[in-house]
Design a protein around this motif. Structure first.
Motif, mmCIF file in Angstrom:
data_model
loop_
_atom_site.group_PDB
_atom_site.id
_atom_site.type_symbol
_atom_site.label_atom_id
_atom_site.label_comp_id
_atom_site.label_asym_id
_atom_site.label_seq_id
_atom_site.Cartn_x
_atom_site.Cartn_y
_atom_site.Cartn_z
ATOM 1 N N VAL A 173 0.816 -1.219 0.000
ATOM 2 C CA VAL A 173 0.000 0.000 0.000
ATOM 3 C C VAL A 173 0.847 1.266 0.000
ATOM 4 C CG1 VAL A 173 -1.828 -1.241 1.234
ATOM 5 C CG2 VAL A 173 -0.200 0.140 2.536
ATOM 6 N N SER A 174 0.268 2.328 -0.559
ATOM 7 C CA SER A 174 1.032 3.574 -0.712
ATOM 8 C C SER A 174 0.632 4.662 0.272
ATOM 9 C CB SER A 174 0.839 4.118 -2.125
ATOM 10 O OG SER A 174 -0.491 4.598 -2.270
ATOM 11 N N GLY A 175 -0.497 4.493 0.962
ATOM 12 C CA GLY A 175 -1.011 5.638 1.727
ATOM 13 C C GLY A 175 -1.463 6.713 0.746
ATOM 14 N N PRO A 176 -1.638 7.971 1.216
ATOM 15 C CA PRO A 176 -2.094 9.037 0.321
ATOM 16 C C PRO A 176 -1.083 9.270 -0.804
ATOM 17 C CG PRO A 176 -2.202 9.722 2.628
ATOM 18 C CD PRO A 176 -1.464 8.428 2.605
ATOM 19 N N ALA A 177 -1.587 9.387 -2.031
ATOM 20 C CA ALA A 177 -0.708 9.658 -3.163
ATOM 21 C C ALA A 177 -0.272 11.116 -3.123
ATOM 22 C CB ALA A 177 -1.439 9.363 -4.462
ATOM 23 N N GLY A 203 3.126 3.636 7.836
ATOM 24 C CA GLY A 203 3.048 2.247 7.401
ATOM 25 C C GLY A 203 2.950 1.962 5.921
ATOM 26 N N ALA A 204 3.149 2.989 5.070
ATOM 27 C CA ALA A 204 3.092 2.724 3.621
ATOM 28 C C ALA A 204 4.277 1.857 3.194
ATOM 29 C CB ALA A 204 3.100 4.036 2.840
ATOM 30 N N ASP A 205 4.037 1.011 2.182
ATOM 31 C CA ASP A 205 5.103 0.170 1.636
ATOM 32 C C ASP A 205 5.814 0.847 0.479
ATOM 33 O OD1 ASP A 205 4.450 -2.356 3.103
ATOM 34 O OD2 ASP A 205 2.555 -2.129 2.019
ATOM 35 N N LEU A 206 5.071 1.670 -0.252
ATOM 36 C CA LEU A 206 5.629 2.318 -1.436
ATOM 37 C C LEU A 206 5.070 3.731 -1.528
ATOM 38 C CD1 LEU A 206 3.677 1.832 -4.602
ATOM 39 C CD2 LEU A 206 3.057 0.324 -2.737
#
Ligand code: ARG
Length: 414
Positions: A147-151, A193-196
């Motif tokens: 997951v990326s969280g907010p772009a 906690g974003a992965d990318l």
């Protein structure tokens, strides 16, 4: 002790403590050769422990799938599981809590369709992080999620939310307008906690008042995002339709270009040289210009789609012919989750062999995700395995009706 004995000992000791399955099927598709291999698969503790002709033993649950061909779990490099995108402006009143609830439903549909790993590119309020963790903790059922969280995006860009009038003074969480703001947002996404990292390098189809050809962010800002993300070991995905944005994002060092609609020969070469992967969603256009109209997609978006859709397919064909690495990314969320596999037939229609299209959704995606133990049926790999009724190399559309789903050694559909 020689290696073989140590290995047998390992298997034996595991059999006593772990849940073990022996899958007997028609065979499995070897993803690198395209051969159907007639062999049983032993799964211990969520991993593929042995492949071959294996005798049933007492401690093993036999899963008999005599009519199914197995292949590794499918992956989608571009989904929007959080929220209910397809319902157009009606969803504008949905809170991020509501988005998360939709996410629970969407995650399950995705897994049941045979997609065992997906990359979610953009979600408000870290709802994607919560979903990913809830799945990992076994609270809900869904694919493994990156997951990326907010772009990240510029003020008024594709990754900003432009539907509300100015008096609401609203801008999306990921809006940043300088290299340092960008770095700070990358740090914040990592913190929560974003992965990318995902950012928008051009305007988009679905956003209001943005131009698909206009570059968004300066090269300096893009470089700051990529440098900061890579410094923390995070990959970067850039949304880009227009050429200027695609080129700047590649130059800045992103790991993947999402959409890549107007990519030309020179830029394809540039992507190949820089190891930039293309994640091209060539199915969604038919949805947008078909059912999307009734689902409430705005006229502006329909007009932009008319510019992008066909060109993107032609450029997909060209990029593939020239040797670019293309992953299977669909933009599910615009169309219904669970319909992801409809894109395979399009990838085949636009120049890939059926095997290449499956590789795009398995080995290639695993490489892009930086995951080494998924994407193939191989000893030591995670037991992410699906089953279909026909050899997908003879009929790619068999992937649209996956009959068996196992993720990390647990059966979700049989
Ligand atoms: N999320 C993308 C955008 O709004 C969707 C593009 C869909 N169209 C396409 N031909 N891939 O820009």
């Amino acid at each position: 002790m020689n290696k073989r004995i140590i290995y047998l000992f390992f298997i034996f000791s595991n059999l006593l403590i772990a849940e073990s399955f022996l899958i007997k099927s028609k065979g499995y598709l070897d993803i690198s050769t395209g051969e159907i291999v007639e062999a049983d698969i032993l799964i211990i503790d969520g991993k593929i422990a042995e492949i071959g002709l294996i005798d049933e033993s007492e401690n093993v649950t036999v899963i008999s799938l005599p009519n199914l061909i197995l292949l590794p779990g499918l992956m989608d490099s571009h989904v929007h599981i959080v929220g209910n995108d397809s319902k157009g402006e009606e969803s504008i009143a949905d809170s991020s809590h509501m988005g998360t609830v939709w996410g629970v439903v969407n995650a399950k549909k995705t897994l049941m369709a045979g997609f065992t790993t997906v990359r979610n590119v953009g979600a408000a309020n870290y709802a994607d992080v919560a979903l990913r963790d809830a799945i990992n903790r076994g609270i809900i059922e869904g694919p493994t999620m990156l997951v990326s969280g907010p772009a990240l995006g510029i003020t008024g860009g594709h990754c900003d939310h432009n539907l509300l009038p100015p008096e609401f003074n609203y801008s999306s969480e990921g809006v940043v307008d300088s290299p340092w703001e960008a770095r700070k947002m990358v740090r914040k996404n990592r913190k929560y906690g974003a992965d990318l990292i995902k950012f928008c390098a051009t305007g988009g189809v679905m956003s209001r008042n943005t131009d698909v050809n206009a570059k968004q962010f300066t090269l300096e800002e893009m470089r700051a995002i990529v440098d900061e993300a890579h410094n923390h070991g995070m990959k970067v995905a850039a949304h880009a339709h227009g050429l200027k944005g695609i080129r700047a994002a590649i130059e800045a060092g992103v790991d993947s270009i999402e959409h890549a609609s107007f990519i030309d020969d020179e830029t394809i070469e540039m992507a190949i040289k820089n190891n930039t992967v293309l994640s091209m969603d060539i199915f969604v256009s038919d949805y947008i210009l078909g059912e999307g109209i009734e689902a409430g997609i705005r006229e502006e978006s329909l007009n932009k789609e008319r510019l992008v859709g066909q060109k993107q397919r032609e450029n997909f064909l060209n990029a593939h012919r020239k040797g670019a690495t293309i992953t299977f990314g669909t933009d599910a969320g615009i169309f219904d989750h669970g319909d992801n596999a409809k894109q395979f037939a399009y990838m085949v229609e636009w120049g890939m062999t059926p095997l290449e299209s499956i590789q795009a959704s398995t080995i290639r995606t695993a490489q892009l995700f930086g995951l080494e133990n998924i994407g193939e049926i191989k000893v030591g790999f995670d037991a992410d395995i699906i089953g279909v009724i026909e050899n997908p190399l003879n009929n790619i559309r068999t992937l649209e009706g996956v009959a068996f789903v196992m993720k990390e050694g647990k059966i979700y559909k049989k």
